[in-house]
Design a protein around this motif. Structure first.
Motif, mmCIF file in Angstrom:
data_model
loop_
_atom_site.group_PDB
_atom_site.id
_atom_site.type_symbol
_atom_site.label_atom_id
_atom_site.label_comp_id
_atom_site.label_asym_id
_atom_site.label_seq_id
_atom_site.Cartn_x
_atom_site.Cartn_y
_atom_site.Cartn_z
ATOM 1 N N LEU A 12 -27.857 -34.039 11.679
ATOM 2 C CA LEU A 12 -28.423 -34.268 13.008
ATOM 3 C C LEU A 12 -27.698 -35.402 13.727
ATOM 4 C CD1 LEU A 12 -30.483 -33.506 15.110
ATOM 5 C CD2 LEU A 12 -32.158 -34.961 13.974
ATOM 6 N N LEU A 13 -27.315 -36.431 12.994
ATOM 7 C CA LEU A 13 -26.576 -37.538 13.599
ATOM 8 C C LEU A 13 -25.168 -37.108 14.008
ATOM 9 C CD1 LEU A 13 -27.676 -40.406 11.170
ATOM 10 C CD2 LEU A 13 -28.367 -40.145 13.554
ATOM 11 N N LEU A 14 -24.530 -36.287 13.164
ATOM 12 C CA LEU A 14 -23.148 -35.882 13.446
ATOM 13 C C LEU A 14 -23.046 -34.852 14.571
ATOM 14 C CD1 LEU A 14 -21.740 -35.727 9.825
ATOM 15 C CD2 LEU A 14 -20.840 -37.127 11.687
ATOM 16 N N ILE A 15 -24.078 -34.049 14.728
ATOM 17 C CA ILE A 15 -24.019 -33.055 15.803
ATOM 18 C C ILE A 15 -24.265 -33.722 17.156
ATOM 19 C CG2 ILE A 15 -26.427 -32.264 16.061
ATOM 20 C CD1 ILE A 15 -25.293 -29.382 15.745
ATOM 21 N N ARG A 16 -24.701 -34.976 17.115
ATOM 22 C CA ARG A 16 -24.858 -35.774 18.343
ATOM 23 C C ARG A 16 -24.114 -37.097 18.165
ATOM 24 N NH1 ARG A 16 -31.262 -35.793 19.289
ATOM 25 N NH2 ARG A 16 -30.635 -37.326 20.869
ATOM 26 N N PRO A 17 -22.799 -37.053 17.980
ATOM 27 C CA PRO A 17 -22.039 -38.274 17.669
ATOM 28 C C PRO A 17 -22.133 -39.303 18.780
ATOM 29 C CG PRO A 17 -20.562 -36.488 18.298
ATOM 30 C CD PRO A 17 -21.919 -35.888 18.152
ATOM 31 N N ASN A 18 -22.247 -40.563 18.362
ATOM 32 C CA ASN A 18 -22.305 -41.710 19.275
ATOM 33 C C ASN A 18 -23.546 -41.704 20.170
ATOM 34 O OD1 ASN A 18 -19.688 -42.774 18.441
ATOM 35 N ND2 ASN A 18 -18.825 -41.016 19.532
ATOM 36 N N GLU A 19 -24.528 -40.898 19.814
ATOM 37 C CA GLU A 19 -25.815 -40.913 20.507
ATOM 38 C C GLU A 19 -26.878 -41.454 19.565
ATOM 39 O OE1 GLU A 19 -27.157 -37.302 22.332
ATOM 40 O OE2 GLU A 19 -25.120 -36.679 22.849
ATOM 41 N N ILE A 20 -27.788 -42.224 20.117
ATOM 42 C CA ILE A 20 -28.901 -42.709 19.309
ATOM 43 C C ILE A 20 -29.881 -41.566 19.091
ATOM 44 C CG2 ILE A 20 -30.852 -44.301 19.180
ATOM 45 C CD1 ILE A 20 -29.258 -46.192 21.020
ATOM 46 N N VAL A 21 -30.156 -41.267 17.827
ATOM 47 C CA VAL A 21 -31.175 -40.285 17.468
ATOM 48 C C VAL A 21 -32.398 -41.070 17.025
ATOM 49 C CG1 VAL A 21 -31.772 -38.331 16.001
ATOM 50 C CG2 VAL A 21 -29.409 -38.626 16.781
ATOM 51 N N SER A 22 -33.492 -40.881 17.701
ATOM 52 C CA SER A 22 -34.679 -41.699 17.450
ATOM 53 C C SER A 22 -35.280 -41.410 16.079
ATOM 54 C CB SER A 22 -35.730 -41.463 18.533
ATOM 55 O OG SER A 22 -36.258 -40.153 18.432
ATOM 56 N N VAL A 23 -35.972 -42.403 15.574
ATOM 57 C CA VAL A 23 -36.686 -42.233 14.311
ATOM 58 C C VAL A 23 -37.666 -41.079 14.413
ATOM 59 C CG1 VAL A 23 -38.391 -43.299 12.776
ATOM 60 C CG2 VAL A 23 -36.404 -44.612 13.529
ATOM 61 N N SER A 24 -38.346 -40.958 15.544
ATOM 62 C CA SER A 24 -39.331 -39.877 15.698
ATOM 63 C C SER A 24 -38.662 -38.505 15.623
ATOM 64 C CB SER A 24 -40.081 -40.033 17.021
ATOM 65 O OG SER A 24 -39.193 -39.974 18.121
ATOM 66 N N SER A 25 -37.451 -38.368 16.200
ATOM 67 C CA SER A 25 -36.734 -37.091 16.115
ATOM 68 C C SER A 25 -36.322 -36.783 14.685
ATOM 69 C CB SER A 25 -35.503 -37.115 17.014
ATOM 70 O OG SER A 25 -35.861 -37.137 18.369
ATOM 71 N N LEU A 26 -35.879 -37.799 13.966
ATOM 72 C CA LEU A 26 -35.471 -37.601 12.578
ATOM 73 C C LEU A 26 -36.665 -37.250 11.702
ATOM 74 C CD1 LEU A 26 -32.938 -40.542 12.448
ATOM 75 C CD2 LEU A 26 -32.357 -38.151 11.980
ATOM 76 N N VAL A 27 -37.781 -37.896 11.943
ATOM 77 C CA VAL A 27 -38.999 -37.574 11.187
ATOM 78 C C VAL A 27 -39.444 -36.141 11.476
ATOM 79 C CG1 VAL A 27 -41.470 -38.095 10.962
ATOM 80 C CG2 VAL A 27 -39.795 -39.954 10.956
ATOM 81 N N GLU A 28 -39.392 -35.747 12.745
ATOM 82 C CA GLU A 28 -39.748 -34.370 13.097
ATOM 83 C C GLU A 28 -38.808 -33.377 12.432
ATOM 84 O OE1 GLU A 28 -40.051 -31.444 17.018
ATOM 85 O OE2 GLU A 28 -39.787 -33.607 17.293
ATOM 86 N N GLU A 29 -37.519 -33.707 12.408
ATOM 87 C CA GLU A 29 -36.542 -32.817 11.780
ATOM 88 C C GLU A 29 -36.833 -32.642 10.291
ATOM 89 O OE1 GLU A 29 -33.359 -30.583 10.490
ATOM 90 O OE2 GLU A 29 -34.182 -30.813 12.495
ATOM 91 N N LEU A 30 -37.182 -33.718 9.623
ATOM 92 C CA LEU A 30 -37.358 -33.686 8.178
ATOM 93 C C LEU A 30 -38.688 -33.077 7.744
ATOM 94 C CD1 LEU A 30 -35.906 -37.202 7.320
ATOM 95 C CD2 LEU A 30 -34.857 -35.002 6.780
#
Length: 254
Positions: A12-30
């Motif tokens: 998820l971080l690599l598909i949006r390089p140099n963009e901040i991915v929020s903790v809430s988005s990462l939690v939702e993804e997982l």
């Protein structure tokens, strides 16, 4: 450590390089809509393990921080040419600009270079949650757009015959994509294969009827009308919105 979860975070971080991915988005993804109480702490553990993997495998030079904590989340700090997805998007946009400028050979070359970066489905080896699936879908749609643009460049260069094998593969891979079917009909007709062009139309009509219970678009039906009654499609120009070689004022159901 759950390695698949670490891969999911990194994807998820690599598909949006140099963009901040929020903790809430990462939690939702997982964990979708059922995160554990320890979700944030567990996510921090996954990030820690990812950083250790980078260091252990010497994936980045000593002293460089690749995975950066940046409130309200994390980002991957990379140069554009270090991530294939970013290179693909850049090349596709460059190819579109070249096409708009009429630099057809250059546009075709750049767009083919972009498409060649694909070796299969995006992130096929990563388990994807809802957030990542949305990003993958966006990237896949961008791939289709890149193919469309290259097809347009090649057709404007008059390379209809050369496109036929690739177009047959595309209509097989994307059977409901009427634009690809329209390009195949046009290429066959422009290569002096009118009977096969008509057969390609009937193949599309059958697929749409069986899968969706609908007819081809009026533009594509007009192509069939002109093949039957004129014997030749009009010379295609730049695609204004419908398929190349199509016009949109007669609806034929036959």
């Amino acid at each position: 450590m759950s390695t698949p979860k670490v891969c999911q975070v990194l994807a998820l971080l690599l598909i949006r390089p140099n963009e901040i991915v929020s903790v809430s988005s990462l939690v939702e993804e997982l964990w979708a809509d059922a995160p554990p109480r320890s979700a944030v702490t567990t996510l921090q553990t996954y990030v820690y393990h990812a950083r250790r993997i980078f260091a252990r495998q010497e994936l980045v030079p000593q002293g460089r921080t690749l995975l950066v904590t940046r409130p309200p989340g994390y980002l991957i700090d990379v140069a554009e040419d270090e991530v294939d997805a970013a290179v693909f998007v850049r090349l596709t946009k460059q190819g579109r600009s070249l096409l708009d400028e009429g630099r057809l050979e250059e546009a075709s070359r750049v767009l083919r270079e972009a498409i060649d970066l694909w070796g299969g489905a995006a992130l096929a080896n990563v388990t994807a949650g809802t957030v990542l699936r949305g990003q993958i879908t966006h990237l896949e749609e961008f791939k289709i757009r890149a193919i469309e643009l290259r097809m347009e460049a090649e057709q404007r260069l008059g390379r209809y015959r050369e496109l036929i094998p690739e177009l047959r593969a595309l209509v097989s891979a994307y059977p409901l994509n009427e634009w690809f079917h329209a390009q195949l009909i046009t290429a066959l007709n422009r290569s002096g294969r009118r009977a096969e062009a008509l057969q390609a139309y009937h193949d599309l009509r059958r697929i749409l009827d069986e899968e969706l219970g609908v007819l081809p678009t009026p533009e594509i039906q007009q192509m069939q009308f002109e093949l039957l009654n004129v014997g030749q499609l009009p010379t295609p120009g730049r695609r204004p919105g419908g398929p190349l070689g199509a016009r949109s004022h007669v609806r034929v159901a036959s």
